[in-house]
Scaffold this motif. Structure first.
Motif, PDB file in Angstrom:
ATOM      1  N   UNK A 108     -31.174  14.774  13.073  1.00  0.00           N
ATOM      2  CA  UNK A 108     -31.732  15.859  13.884  1.00  0.00           C
ATOM      3  C   UNK A 108     -32.633  15.234  14.943  1.00  0.00           C
ATOM      4  N   UNK A 109     -32.893  15.949  16.008  1.00  0.00           N
ATOM      5  CA  UNK A 109     -33.805  15.417  17.028  1.00  0.00           C
ATOM      6  C   UNK A 109     -35.213  15.203  16.446  1.00  0.00           C
ATOM      7  N   UNK A 110     -35.888  14.180  16.934  1.00  0.00           N
ATOM      8  CA  UNK A 110     -37.222  13.844  16.448  1.00  0.00           C
ATOM      9  C   UNK A 110     -38.180  15.011  16.567  1.00  0.00           C
ATOM     10  N   UNK A 111     -38.161  15.690  17.710  1.00  0.00           N
ATOM     11  CA  UNK A 111     -39.082  16.808  17.917  1.00  0.00           C
ATOM     12  C   UNK A 111     -38.885  17.905  16.874  1.00  0.00           C
ATOM     13  N   UNK A 112     -37.618  18.107  16.419  1.00  0.00           N
ATOM     14  CA  UNK A 112     -37.327  19.128  15.427  1.00  0.00           C
ATOM     15  C   UNK A 112     -37.850  18.699  14.052  1.00  0.00           C
ATOM     16  N   UNK A 113     -37.737  17.413  13.772  1.00  0.00           N
ATOM     17  CA  UNK A 113     -38.277  16.870  12.530  1.00  0.00           C
ATOM     18  C   UNK A 113     -39.802  17.046  12.492  1.00  0.00           C
ATOM     19  N   UNK A 114     -40.468  16.716  13.591  1.00  0.00           N
ATOM     20  CA  UNK A 114     -41.929  16.838  13.667  1.00  0.00           C
ATOM     21  C   UNK A 114     -42.342  18.294  13.481  1.00  0.00           C
ATOM     22  N   UNK A 124     -41.601  19.466   9.829  1.00  0.00           N
ATOM     23  CA  UNK A 124     -42.545  18.866   8.892  1.00  0.00           C
ATOM     24  C   UNK A 124     -43.915  19.518   9.020  1.00  0.00           C
ATOM     25  N   UNK A 125     -44.342  19.739  10.255  1.00  0.00           N
ATOM     26  CA  UNK A 125     -45.645  20.379  10.508  1.00  0.00           C
ATOM     27  C   UNK A 125     -45.696  21.769   9.876  1.00  0.00           C
ATOM     28  N   UNK A 126     -44.559  22.470   9.889  1.00  0.00           N
ATOM     29  CA  UNK A 126     -44.489  23.834   9.347  1.00  0.00           C
ATOM     30  C   UNK A 126     -44.019  23.880   7.891  1.00  0.00           C
ATOM     31  N   UNK A 127     -43.976  22.711   7.264  1.00  0.00           N
ATOM     32  CA  UNK A 127     -43.622  22.593   5.843  1.00  0.00           C
ATOM     33  C   UNK A 127     -42.258  23.220   5.532  1.00  0.00           C
ATOM     34  N   UNK A 128     -41.283  22.968   6.395  1.00  0.00           N
ATOM     35  CA  UNK A 128     -39.917  23.463   6.200  1.00  0.00           C
ATOM     36  C   UNK A 128     -39.245  22.645   5.103  1.00  0.00           C
ATOM     37  N   UNK A 129     -38.558  23.325   4.200  1.00  0.00           N
ATOM     38  CA  UNK A 129     -37.746  22.658   3.188  1.00  0.00           C
ATOM     39  C   UNK A 129     -36.372  22.430   3.823  1.00  0.00           C
ATOM     40  N   UNK A 130     -36.159  21.232   4.359  1.00  0.00           N
ATOM     41  CA  UNK A 130     -34.938  20.932   5.101  1.00  0.00           C
ATOM     42  C   UNK A 130     -33.681  21.104   4.241  1.00  0.00           C
ATOM     43  N   UNK A 131     -33.768  20.724   2.978  1.00  0.00           N
ATOM     44  CA  UNK A 131     -32.609  20.866   2.090  1.00  0.00           C
ATOM     45  C   UNK A 131     -32.230  22.336   1.923  1.00  0.00           C
ATOM     46  N   UNK A 132     -33.229  23.191   1.728  1.00  0.00           N
ATOM     47  CA  UNK A 132     -32.952  24.623   1.553  1.00  0.00           C
ATOM     48  C   UNK A 132     -32.366  25.222   2.822  1.00  0.00           C
TER      49      UNK A 132
END
Length: 138
Positions: free
Chosen positions: A106-112, A115-123
């Motif tokens: 994924x794009x770096x900005x989307x990862x940041x 992560x900042x919003x505590x997204x559960x990427x797997x879910x």
């Protein structure tokens, strides 16, 4: 996938029933048999055995035999033939809960931001795949 196969219920000497699926046991290299101490348990075990066997056959890439008409089946003395249904997709969803690691980009900005919003990427990925693949959960 959804299937319906006839099962032969034979009274067991010690009580209960032995259950066999001749279309599978007699025409493939798989055995699909089970038993139950009561009729209710035998019916439940028959559905479970059929689902598990067909799921295994699908995973192995083995052809699924054609189900015989219930009228073609012979019931043993004191026994009976009953149709049993299987839904291997629903069975998989219930029992195949192994986690599989996938490497995604994924794009770096989307990862940041995630992560900042505590997204559960797997879910989020699971939910998106369920929607994309039109999986209907019970």
């Amino acid at each position: 996938m959804r299937y319906i196969f006839p099962a032969v219920f034979t009274p067991a000497e010690e009580g209960g029933y032995l259950v066999n699926f001749p279309d599978i046991t007699d025409h493939t290299s798989y055995a699909c048999m089970t038993e139950g101490d009561t009729l209710e348990e035998a019916l439940h075990m028959a559905e479970d055995a059929l689902n598990l066997t067909l799921w295994t056959m699908e995973e192995d890439g083995s052809p699924i035999p054609r189900a015989s008409a219930i009228q073609e089946m012979k019931a043993p003395e004191g026994g009976f033939v009953n149709l049993i249904s299987a839904d291997t997709q629903a069975y998989r969803e219930k029992y195949d809960t192994r986690a599989v690691r996938k490497n995604v980009t994924i794009p770096h900005w989307l990862d940041v931001l995630g992560t900042k919003n505590k997204v559960n990427f797997s879910k989020v990925l699971q939910d998106a795949l369920i929607k994309e693949l039109r999986v209907h959960r019970a």
